[in-house]
Design a protein around this motif. Structure first.
Motif, PDB file in Angstrom:
ATOM      1  N   LYS A 278      41.928  38.048 -23.532  1.00  0.00           N
ATOM      2  CA  LYS A 278      42.231  37.796 -24.781  1.00  0.00           C
ATOM      3  C   LYS A 278      42.254  39.137 -25.585  1.00  0.00           C
ATOM      4  CE  LYS A 278      41.397  33.270 -25.815  1.00  0.00           C
ATOM      5  NZ  LYS A 278      40.483  32.173 -26.490  1.00  0.00           N
ATOM      6  N   GLY A 279      41.095  39.907 -25.170  1.00  0.00           N
ATOM      7  CA  GLY A 279      40.728  41.159 -25.923  1.00  0.00           C
ATOM      8  C   GLY A 279      41.554  42.484 -25.173  1.00  0.00           C
ATOM      9  N   THR A 280      42.340  42.259 -24.079  1.00  0.00           N
ATOM     10  CA  THR A 280      43.071  43.085 -23.423  1.00  0.00           C
ATOM     11  C   THR A 280      44.570  43.169 -23.590  1.00  0.00           C
ATOM     12  OG1 THR A 280      43.495  41.972 -21.299  1.00  0.00           O
ATOM     13  CG2 THR A 280      41.230  43.247 -21.688  1.00  0.00           C
ATOM     14  N   ALA A 281      44.989  44.480 -23.363  1.00  0.00           N
ATOM     15  CA  ALA A 281      46.601  44.304 -23.518  1.00  0.00           C
ATOM     16  C   ALA A 281      47.088  44.906 -22.079  1.00  0.00           C
ATOM     17  CB  ALA A 281      47.100  45.460 -24.492  1.00  0.00           C
ATOM     18  N   GLY A 282      46.873  43.921 -20.931  1.00  0.00           N
ATOM     19  CA  GLY A 282      47.116  44.388 -19.521  1.00  0.00           C
ATOM     20  C   GLY A 282      48.600  44.638 -19.403  1.00  0.00           C
ATOM     21  N   ASP A 283      48.965  45.351 -18.592  1.00  0.00           N
ATOM     22  CA  ASP A 283      50.399  45.823 -18.313  1.00  0.00           C
ATOM     23  C   ASP A 283      50.936  45.236 -16.929  1.00  0.00           C
ATOM     24  OD1 ASP A 283      48.983  47.331 -16.763  1.00  0.00           O
ATOM     25  OD2 ASP A 283      49.969  49.039 -17.179  1.00  0.00           O
ATOM     26  N   LYS A 284      50.308  44.423 -16.331  1.00  0.00           N
ATOM     27  CA  LYS A 284      50.731  43.975 -15.108  1.00  0.00           C
ATOM     28  C   LYS A 284      51.140  42.480 -15.297  1.00  0.00           C
ATOM     29  CE  LYS A 284      49.263  47.536 -12.918  1.00  0.00           C
ATOM     30  NZ  LYS A 284      50.314  48.515 -12.633  1.00  0.00           N
ATOM     31  N   ASP A 285      52.602  42.195 -14.748  1.00  0.00           N
ATOM     32  CA  ASP A 285      52.987  40.812 -14.960  1.00  0.00           C
ATOM     33  C   ASP A 285      52.498  40.290 -13.617  1.00  0.00           C
ATOM     34  OD1 ASP A 285      54.392  40.169 -17.001  1.00  0.00           O
ATOM     35  OD2 ASP A 285      56.261  41.403 -16.005  1.00  0.00           O
ATOM     36  N   LEU A 286      51.544  39.116 -13.439  1.00  0.00           N
ATOM     37  CA  LEU A 286      50.928  38.543 -12.361  1.00  0.00           C
ATOM     38  C   LEU A 286      51.450  37.198 -12.167  1.00  0.00           C
ATOM     39  CD1 LEU A 286      47.227  39.770 -13.143  1.00  0.00           C
ATOM     40  CD2 LEU A 286      49.137  40.905 -11.647  1.00  0.00           C
ATOM     41  N   PHE A 287      51.558  36.803 -10.822  1.00  0.00           N
ATOM     42  CA  PHE A 287      52.167  35.427 -10.113  1.00  0.00           C
ATOM     43  C   PHE A 287      51.316  35.098  -9.222  1.00  0.00           C
ATOM     44  CE2 PHE A 287      54.725  32.951  -7.238  1.00  0.00           C
ATOM     45  CZ  PHE A 287      55.115  31.932  -8.021  1.00  0.00           C
ATOM     46  N   ALA A 288      50.688  33.693  -9.607  1.00  0.00           N
ATOM     47  CA  ALA A 288      49.928  33.334  -8.349  1.00  0.00           C
ATOM     48  C   ALA A 288      50.173  31.852  -7.961  1.00  0.00           C
ATOM     49  CB  ALA A 288      48.321  33.110  -9.152  1.00  0.00           C
ATOM     50  N   PHE A 289      49.981  31.579  -6.543  1.00  0.00           N
ATOM     51  CA  PHE A 289      50.144  30.309  -6.219  1.00  0.00           C
ATOM     52  C   PHE A 289      49.410  30.090  -4.862  1.00  0.00           C
ATOM     53  CE2 PHE A 289      52.825  33.239  -4.046  1.00  0.00           C
ATOM     54  CZ  PHE A 289      53.152  32.938  -2.651  1.00  0.00           C
ATOM     55  N   ARG A 290      49.351  28.751  -4.480  1.00  0.00           N
ATOM     56  CA  ARG A 290      48.455  28.445  -3.391  1.00  0.00           C
ATOM     57  C   ARG A 290      49.467  28.086  -2.273  1.00  0.00           C
ATOM     58  NH1 ARG A 290      47.831  24.783  -6.016  1.00  0.00           N
ATOM     59  NH2 ARG A 290      45.859  24.862  -7.407  1.00  0.00           N
ATOM     60  N   GLU A 291      48.867  28.704  -0.882  1.00  0.00           N
ATOM     61  CA  GLU A 291      49.770  28.604   0.247  1.00  0.00           C
ATOM     62  C   GLU A 291      48.641  28.189   1.417  1.00  0.00           C
ATOM     63  OE1 GLU A 291      51.729  31.532   3.007  1.00  0.00           O
ATOM     64  OE2 GLU A 291      53.067  31.046   1.624  1.00  0.00           O
ATOM     65  N   GLU A 292      48.686  26.920   1.885  1.00  0.00           N
ATOM     66  CA  GLU A 292      47.786  26.604   3.209  1.00  0.00           C
ATOM     67  C   GLU A 292      46.261  26.863   2.925  1.00  0.00           C
ATOM     68  OE1 GLU A 292      49.200  28.593   6.550  1.00  0.00           O
ATOM     69  OE2 GLU A 292      51.508  27.651   6.467  1.00  0.00           O
ATOM     70  N   GLY A 293      45.993  26.413   1.663  1.00  0.00           N
ATOM     71  CA  GLY A 293      44.498  26.542   1.248  1.00  0.00           C
ATOM     72  C   GLY A 293      43.951  27.834   0.704  1.00  0.00           C
ATOM     73  N   ARG A 294      45.159  28.763   0.627  1.00  0.00           N
ATOM     74  CA  ARG A 294      44.712  30.216   0.033  1.00  0.00           C
ATOM     75  C   ARG A 294      45.368  30.394  -1.322  1.00  0.00           C
ATOM     76  NH1 ARG A 294      46.713  34.156   4.379  1.00  0.00           N
ATOM     77  NH2 ARG A 294      48.402  32.759   4.307  1.00  0.00           N
ATOM     78  N   VAL A 295      44.799  31.184  -2.057  1.00  0.00           N
ATOM     79  CA  VAL A 295      45.417  31.522  -3.198  1.00  0.00           C
ATOM     80  C   VAL A 295      46.077  32.972  -3.178  1.00  0.00           C
ATOM     81  CG1 VAL A 295      44.953  32.106  -5.824  1.00  0.00           C
ATOM     82  CG2 VAL A 295      43.961  29.882  -4.882  1.00  0.00           C
ATOM     83  N   LEU A 296      47.338  33.203  -3.493  1.00  0.00           N
ATOM     84  CA  LEU A 296      48.015  34.383  -3.594  1.00  0.00           C
ATOM     85  C   LEU A 296      48.250  34.799  -4.782  1.00  0.00           C
ATOM     86  CD1 LEU A 296      50.170  33.577  -0.401  1.00  0.00           C
ATOM     87  CD2 LEU A 296      48.013  34.773  -0.285  1.00  0.00           C
ATOM     88  N   VAL A 297      47.879  36.105  -5.278  1.00  0.00           N
ATOM     89  CA  VAL A 297      48.325  36.753  -6.482  1.00  0.00           C
ATOM     90  C   VAL A 297      49.284  38.101  -6.170  1.00  0.00           C
ATOM     91  CG1 VAL A 297      47.436  37.718  -8.419  1.00  0.00           C
ATOM     92  CG2 VAL A 297      46.247  36.091  -7.324  1.00  0.00           C
ATOM     93  N   PHE A 298      50.427  38.120  -6.621  1.00  0.00           N
ATOM     94  CA  PHE A 298      51.357  39.062  -6.795  1.00  0.00           C
ATOM     95  C   PHE A 298      51.526  39.866  -8.103  1.00  0.00           C
ATOM     96  CE2 PHE A 298      52.093  36.597  -3.097  1.00  0.00           C
ATOM     97  CZ  PHE A 298      52.351  37.340  -2.228  1.00  0.00           C
ATOM     98  N   ASN A 299      51.780  40.906  -8.054  1.00  0.00           N
ATOM     99  CA  ASN A 299      51.811  41.929  -9.196  1.00  0.00           C
ATOM    100  C   ASN A 299      53.552  41.846  -9.260  1.00  0.00           C
ATOM    101  OD1 ASN A 299      52.264  44.061 -11.289  1.00  0.00           O
ATOM    102  ND2 ASN A 299      51.006  45.451 -10.081  1.00  0.00           N
ATOM    103  N   LYS A 300      54.108  41.472 -10.462  1.00  0.00           N
ATOM    104  CA  LYS A 300      55.658  41.269 -10.280  1.00  0.00           C
ATOM    105  C   LYS A 300      56.425  42.788 -10.491  1.00  0.00           C
ATOM    106  CE  LYS A 300      57.638  37.780 -12.390  1.00  0.00           C
ATOM    107  NZ  LYS A 300      57.936  36.974 -13.180  1.00  0.00           N
TER     108      LYS A 300
END
Length: 172
Positions: free
Chosen positions: A150-172
């Motif tokens: 809430k206190g930040t103005a991050g500049d990275k679009d992030l996308f996360a999902f699950r695949e075969e029990g792992r969580v994957l996060v991507f910078n769009k």
């Protein structure tokens, strides 16, 4: 040097938030963070094509519940959007909420409502490995990360999902 570190810290908090939400709530298929709008986008998936009437009911229930929750919390919500889309034999429901007024308890409310409204059609990965203590810790992490983001103005679009029990996060 301090600004570069601060930037990385913002991304780390954002990434941590997305990971914690996916770990805690197996009902959430994907989660996106849009730093420009300061919005989190939760996607839930139902197996099959959900009828328009049921989708309208899901939307109305979600919007009304989010409204009431925030009235009780004394907050004025900036962004609440529900988008539904059918693709092949799946129905996706996306819930958008601004990070500034969002709290962990509201995420829990949204997930529980989706769980009830979509019933057996909801596609979700089991989280059998997590014990009650782990779930509570994940909720505390979510709350902490939300406050940090809430206190930040991050500049990275992030996308996360699950695949075969792992969580994957991507910078769009």
């Amino acid at each position: 040097m301090g600004l570069q570190y601060k930037g990385r810290e913002d991304v780390t908090d954002s990434v941590g938030l997305l990971i914690s939400i996916l770990v805690r709530y197996p009902e959430v298929a994907t989660i996106k963070y849009d730093p420009g709008e300061h919005v989190l986008k939760f996607t839930f998936i139902a197996a099959g094509v959900v009828e328009t009437e049921k989708l309208d009911s899901i939307k109305d229930n979600l919007i009304n519940s989010i409204e009431v929750f925030n009235i009780l919390e004394g907050k004025e919500v900036r962004v609440t959007k529900i988008n539904c889309q059918t693709c092949h034999n799946l129905t996706m429901v996306e819930v958008q909420r601004d990070v500034d007024t969002l709290v962990q308890e509201e995420i829990a409310l949204i997930v529980e409502l989706i769980h009830q409204l979509m019933e057996n059609d909801l596609v979700m990965e089991g989280n059998d490995a997590l014990f009650e203590e782990d779930l509570i810790i994940q909720e505390e992490i979510i709350e902490h990360m939300l406050e940090s983001v809430k206190g930040t103005a991050g500049d990275k679009d992030l996308f996360a999902f699950r695949e075969e029990g792992r969580v994957l996060v991507f910078n769009k």
